[in-house]
Design a protein around this motif. Sequence first.
Motif, PDB file in Angstrom:
ATOM      1  N   UNK A 244       0.850  -1.148   0.100  1.00  0.00           N
ATOM      2  CA  UNK A 244       0.087  -0.267  -0.060  1.00  0.00           C
ATOM      3  C   UNK A 244       0.811   1.181  -0.085  1.00  0.00           C
ATOM      4  N   UNK A 245       1.893   1.243   0.764  1.00  0.00           N
ATOM      5  CA  UNK A 245       2.739   2.320   0.974  1.00  0.00           C
ATOM      6  C   UNK A 245       3.441   2.399  -0.419  1.00  0.00           C
ATOM      7  N   UNK A 246       4.021   1.541  -0.822  1.00  0.00           N
ATOM      8  CA  UNK A 246       4.803   1.668  -2.276  1.00  0.00           C
ATOM      9  C   UNK A 246       3.965   2.238  -3.260  1.00  0.00           C
ATOM     10  N   UNK A 247       2.561   1.805  -3.259  1.00  0.00           N
ATOM     11  CA  UNK A 247       1.698   2.191  -4.258  1.00  0.00           C
ATOM     12  C   UNK A 247       1.401   3.703  -4.049  1.00  0.00           C
ATOM     13  N   UNK A 248       1.140   4.168  -2.872  1.00  0.00           N
ATOM     14  CA  UNK A 248       0.797   5.420  -2.814  1.00  0.00           C
ATOM     15  C   UNK A 248       1.957   6.332  -2.908  1.00  0.00           C
ATOM     16  N   UNK A 252       1.714   9.250  -5.456  1.00  0.00           N
ATOM     17  CA  UNK A 252       2.027  10.715  -4.895  1.00  0.00           C
ATOM     18  C   UNK A 252       3.019  11.530  -6.072  1.00  0.00           C
ATOM     19  N   UNK A 253       3.864  10.581  -6.446  1.00  0.00           N
ATOM     20  CA  UNK A 253       5.040  11.228  -7.316  1.00  0.00           C
ATOM     21  C   UNK A 253       4.522  12.052  -8.556  1.00  0.00           C
ATOM     22  N   UNK A 254       3.232  11.646  -8.983  1.00  0.00           N
ATOM     23  CA  UNK A 254       2.550  12.216  -9.962  1.00  0.00           C
ATOM     24  C   UNK A 254       2.377  13.766  -9.585  1.00  0.00           C
ATOM     25  N   UNK A 255       1.955  13.851  -8.536  1.00  0.00           N
ATOM     26  CA  UNK A 255       1.460  15.505  -8.133  1.00  0.00           C
ATOM     27  C   UNK A 255       0.088  15.629  -8.173  1.00  0.00           C
ATOM     28  N   UNK A 256      -0.598  14.738  -8.387  1.00  0.00           N
ATOM     29  CA  UNK A 256      -2.144  14.650  -8.298  1.00  0.00           C
ATOM     30  C   UNK A 256      -2.583  14.503  -6.945  1.00  0.00           C
ATOM     31  N   UNK A 257      -3.903  14.869  -6.607  1.00  0.00           N
ATOM     32  CA  UNK A 257      -4.327  14.258  -5.406  1.00  0.00           C
ATOM     33  C   UNK A 257      -4.518  12.953  -5.353  1.00  0.00           C
ATOM     34  N   UNK A 258      -4.734  12.331  -4.240  1.00  0.00           N
ATOM     35  CA  UNK A 258      -5.220  10.880  -3.925  1.00  0.00           C
ATOM     36  C   UNK A 258      -6.676  11.078  -3.260  1.00  0.00           C
TER      37      UNK A 258
END
Length: 350
Positions: A244-248, A252-258
């Motif tokens: 889950x952490x790796x995926x987030x 997150x690196x894309x700079x969009x909201x999650x």
Amino acid sequence: MKTLKEAYKNYFTVGAAVSAHWLDEAAETVLAHFDTVTCENEMKYNSIHPHDYQRPDFWAMRHGEKPAPPEITRRERFVHPALETDFSAADKIYNFAMSHGLKIRGHNLMWHASYPWGIFEQLTADELMTNTHEHFGLVAEHFPDCYCWDVVNEAIDDKHGGYLRDTVFKEKFGEDYLFEIYALARKYFPNAELCCNDYNEFDPVKSENILRLVTALNERGLVDVIGCQCHLNAMMEQKHFDGVRRGLDKYADLGLKIHITELDVNAIDWKNPDAAPPEDLQRKVAETYSKLFAIFRDYKGVIENVTLWGVSDKYSWLNHFKNAEKRQNFPLLFDSEYKPKEALQAVIDF
Ligand code: 9MR
């Protein structure tokens, strides 16, 4: 005891999916604990444009069964969905949200699991595009204040080696259809965040495909939010939490909201559904929630909203999934009487 929204006010908004048929009994809990709501089903195409064309058995179709297409009666209502609408169930939730100052996520504009099956297949591409324009236009006019929309729900293929799911929309509009549909969503919902929502989003292969799609949409300015459904389970091990952490991290690196859009913690092992449930099942659900929210807190500023897929254990899709009727599931934060569970305490105490 703090409420959920009080506990998370410095992190992200918290939300719940609600259904029109049980909203009244859940209202007090929703208003006390949540900042946002999502319609569990009421804004989907089939809810807004009811029809009698049942989708054949989903699992059988996944295994290659192809039933004959149904005969179309009154074709024009499928080309022009405005001819037949029923907003009443969605209105109930939307008006509840508006009158109580809750924000509302729109779920969803297009989904391969909610359309008149066998009918859209028989429309021409132009007719289906007319339908899409009309549907988006109606929804935009009727629900102007959804702050975010799941645009094309679950567009990624589950099969490893694939990319986009084969759907009637892809078949009619072509491989690049998502750019066109997200652009339409921008046009009809200029003030809403556009979300790309999918499940199994932490699977290493699927997440690569989600990243590929979201990157391509982002290059065109067509997406604002990555929607991680988070249908998770109480059997998760440390390696899964690490996943889950790796995926987030990658998202997150894309700079969009999650947005965490559909969180629940299933307590039944589907590989062995008849096995006696472990005695400490509820504790396991609580621990899983606690670990997940600890991870989510680390993404404060990136995660904008965490939505639970339901309010109480009384109503959850997991109570019906895979003939689960025989077994009570415990996937949410409130018990069947809307009493706070250990799981709620576990996410509030940190
Ligand atoms: O929880 C929803 C259930 O009541 C519906 O029968 C089902 C089909 O419309 O959809 C369920 O919600 C799904 C959501 O819309 C998209 N992601 C998966 C959810 C659980 O199946």
